[in-house]
Design a protein around this motif. Structure first.
Motif, PDB file in Angstrom:
ATOM      1  N   GLY A  55       0.848  -1.198   0.000  1.00 30.41           N
ATOM      2  CA  GLY A  55       0.000   0.000   0.000  1.00 30.41           C
ATOM      3  C   GLY A  55       0.875   1.237   0.000  1.00 30.41           C
ATOM      4  O   GLY A  55       2.033   1.207  -0.430  1.00 30.41           O
ATOM      5  N   THR A  91       4.003   4.568  -3.056  1.00 32.79           N
ATOM      6  CA  THR A  91       5.040   4.110  -3.989  1.00 32.79           C
ATOM      7  C   THR A  91       4.530   3.153  -5.066  1.00 32.79           C
ATOM      8  O   THR A  91       4.855   3.323  -6.238  1.00 32.79           O
ATOM      9  CB  THR A  91       6.207   3.469  -3.214  1.00 32.79           C
ATOM     10  OG1 THR A  91       6.723   4.442  -2.309  1.00 32.79           O
ATOM     11  CG2 THR A  91       7.312   3.007  -4.135  1.00 32.79           C
ATOM     12  N   PRO A  92       3.715   2.122  -4.741  1.00 33.99           N
ATOM     13  CA  PRO A  92       3.383   1.136  -5.795  1.00 33.99           C
ATOM     14  C   PRO A  92       2.392   1.614  -6.851  1.00 33.99           C
ATOM     15  O   PRO A  92       2.173   0.921  -7.845  1.00 33.99           O
ATOM     16  CB  PRO A  92       2.783  -0.027  -4.987  1.00 33.99           C
ATOM     17  CG  PRO A  92       2.269   0.574  -3.752  1.00 33.99           C
ATOM     18  CD  PRO A  92       3.150   1.748  -3.437  1.00 33.99           C
ATOM     19  N   ASN A 136      -5.842   1.168   0.917  1.00 32.77           N
ATOM     20  CA  ASN A 136      -4.882   0.581  -0.011  1.00 32.77           C
ATOM     21  C   ASN A 136      -5.612  -0.169  -1.128  1.00 32.77           C
ATOM     22  O   ASN A 136      -5.173  -0.185  -2.280  1.00 32.77           O
ATOM     23  CB  ASN A 136      -3.951  -0.386   0.736  1.00 32.77           C
ATOM     24  CG  ASN A 136      -2.947   0.341   1.592  1.00 32.77           C
ATOM     25  OD1 ASN A 136      -2.639   1.506   1.360  1.00 32.77           O
ATOM     26  ND2 ASN A 136      -2.448  -0.341   2.606  1.00 32.77           N
ATOM     27  N   GLY A 139       8.533   2.605   5.234  1.00 33.51           N
ATOM     28  CA  GLY A 139       8.298   3.967   5.681  1.00 33.51           C
ATOM     29  C   GLY A 139       9.601   4.613   6.135  1.00 33.51           C
ATOM     30  O   GLY A 139      10.596   3.901   6.369  1.00 33.51           O
ATOM     31  N   HIS A 146       9.321   1.030   9.033  1.00 34.11           N
ATOM     32  CA  HIS A 146       8.221   0.057   9.083  1.00 34.11           C
ATOM     33  C   HIS A 146       7.977  -0.529   7.697  1.00 34.11           C
ATOM     34  O   HIS A 146       8.321   0.077   6.678  1.00 34.11           O
ATOM     35  CB  HIS A 146       6.946   0.682   9.633  1.00 34.11           C
ATOM     36  CG  HIS A 146       6.137   1.462   8.645  1.00 34.11           C
ATOM     37  ND1 HIS A 146       6.190   2.829   8.538  1.00 34.11           N
ATOM     38  CD2 HIS A 146       5.249   1.063   7.679  1.00 34.11           C
ATOM     39  CE1 HIS A 146       5.374   3.242   7.596  1.00 34.11           C
ATOM     40  NE2 HIS A 146       4.782   2.185   7.052  1.00 34.11           N
ATOM     41  N   THR A 147       7.367  -1.717   7.654  1.00 36.57           N
ATOM     42  CA  THR A 147       6.940  -2.306   6.394  1.00 36.57           C
ATOM     43  C   THR A 147       5.599  -2.979   6.608  1.00 36.57           C
ATOM     44  O   THR A 147       5.275  -3.356   7.749  1.00 36.57           O
ATOM     45  CB  THR A 147       7.970  -3.294   5.819  1.00 36.57           C
ATOM     46  OG1 THR A 147       7.586  -3.639   4.487  1.00 36.57           O
ATOM     47  CG2 THR A 147       8.103  -4.550   6.670  1.00 36.57           C
ATOM     48  N   ALA A 148       4.811  -3.172   5.538  1.00 37.09           N
ATOM     49  CA  ALA A 148       3.413  -3.548   5.701  1.00 37.09           C
ATOM     50  C   ALA A 148       2.878  -2.637   6.795  1.00 37.09           C
ATOM     51  O   ALA A 148       3.142  -1.432   6.719  1.00 37.09           O
ATOM     52  CB  ALA A 148       3.278  -5.037   6.015  1.00 37.09           C
ATOM     53  N   LYS A 154      13.883   8.303   2.040  1.00 34.82           N
ATOM     54  CA  LYS A 154      14.080   6.939   2.557  1.00 34.82           C
ATOM     55  C   LYS A 154      15.578   6.573   2.647  1.00 34.82           C
ATOM     56  O   LYS A 154      15.920   5.491   3.118  1.00 34.82           O
ATOM     57  CB  LYS A 154      13.383   5.942   1.623  1.00 34.82           C
ATOM     58  CG  LYS A 154      11.887   6.204   1.352  1.00 34.82           C
ATOM     59  CD  LYS A 154      11.009   5.830   2.501  1.00 34.82           C
ATOM     60  CE  LYS A 154       9.557   6.173   2.268  1.00 34.82           C
ATOM     61  NZ  LYS A 154       8.899   5.433   1.200  1.00 34.82           N
TER      62      LYS A 154
END
Ligand code: 6PG
Length: 268
Positions: free
Chosen positions: A62, A65-66, A104, A166, A170-172, A223
């Motif tokens: 989500g 970026t994608p 998302n 992030g 963080h991820t997911a 990042k």
């Protein structure tokens, strides 16, 4: 897609022995080339999965970026992906309805799903409209258990999980210092994130680390510092959850643009 070799020569592929599982780091010069490379990776994984197992299971990331990748898949790759054999899931979701601007699911729907010939039965979104976040997580866990026909204690093996990161690492929706980082048995949880004063619905680390391939997409200078910490420094993983993503039997790929990679040793 034929310019891959040319783009790759501008990129560097490195296998680092530091981490438990081999990791590929690909640095692309521009965000556009990053998304083109990511689209190639999705097509490669899809073709391999369908050839070997008859279907392709992908968990979408989500955030912002994608979105460009989803647009590319819905345009350039529209004709080459086996949409009828592709099954969509999400790595995480905000605790909002699918119509909400923070959703998302909504982002993926608008950027890709509404533009490709995929059956509604192939799309498994997280039911985040449920006011009870824990119940929504439990419902999605049951969806995974049913789709992957899991026995008790088994974990689903996704063909490809897309992740972002992030600025806090963080991820997911596995944020620094949150309880979700310690989940060992559940597949999906409602993870309370104090700094957001909200629960997030997220796949857990056992699921992320069971995947055949995990691809991080990271773009932008904001990042760069955290990426250096995650990939090159001995910082506590609890404070940089992206460090905890190390597929046990799978491939880990970091797809970066030059701005994001600007603080990595020998990158940028
Ligand atoms: C979410 C995501 C999250 C995201 C990162 C990066 O729901 O927000 O799944 O993990 O990937 O926050 O977000 P950006 O791509 O917007 O920088």
């Amino acid at each position: 897609m034929e310019r891959r070799a040319a783009r790759l020569s501008e990129a560097r592929v490195e296998r680092r022995s530091r981490l438990s599982s081999p990791v590929e780091i690909r640095v692309l010069t521009t965000p556009q080339e990053l998304f083109e490379m990511a689209a190639e990776e999705v097509v490669r994984a899809a073709k391999e999965a369908v050839a070997q197992r008859g279907r392709f299971t992908i968990a979408l990331s989500g955030g912002s970026t994608p979105q460009s990748l989803f647009n590319l898949l819905a345009t350039n790759a529209r004709t080459v992906l086996p949409w009828d054999r592709t099954f969509f899931f999400w790595g995480d979701e905000r605790h909002v309805p699918p119509t909400h601007s923070d959703s998302n699911y909504r982002m993926a729907e608008e950027a890709m799903l509404s533009k490709i010939p995929v059956a509604a039965g192939n799309v498994f979104r997280i039911p985040a409209e449920n006011p009870d976040a824990a119940a929504a997580a439990e419902a999605y866990e049951q969806t995974l258990r049913k789709f992957f026909q899991l026995e008790p204690g088994q974990v689903p093996v996704f063909d490809l999980i897309l992740l972002g990161m992030g600025p806090d690492g963080h991820t997911a929706s596995l944020f620094p210092g949150t309880a979700g980082l310690h989940e060992k048995s559940r597949l999906v949880i409602a993870n309370w994130v104090d700094k957001l004063k909200a629960s997030r619905l997220t796949l857990t680390l056992p699921v992320l680390n069971a995947a055949r391939c995990v691809a991080f997409l990271v773009s932008g200078t904001d990042k760069a510092a955290v990426l250096r910490t995650v990939l090159e420094e001995d910082a506590p993983a609890e404070q940089y959850p992206s460090k905890l993503v190390r597929p046990v039997n799978g491939k880990l790929i970091w797809l970066l643009d030059r701005a994001a990679a600007s603080e990595l040793k020998g990158k940028g």
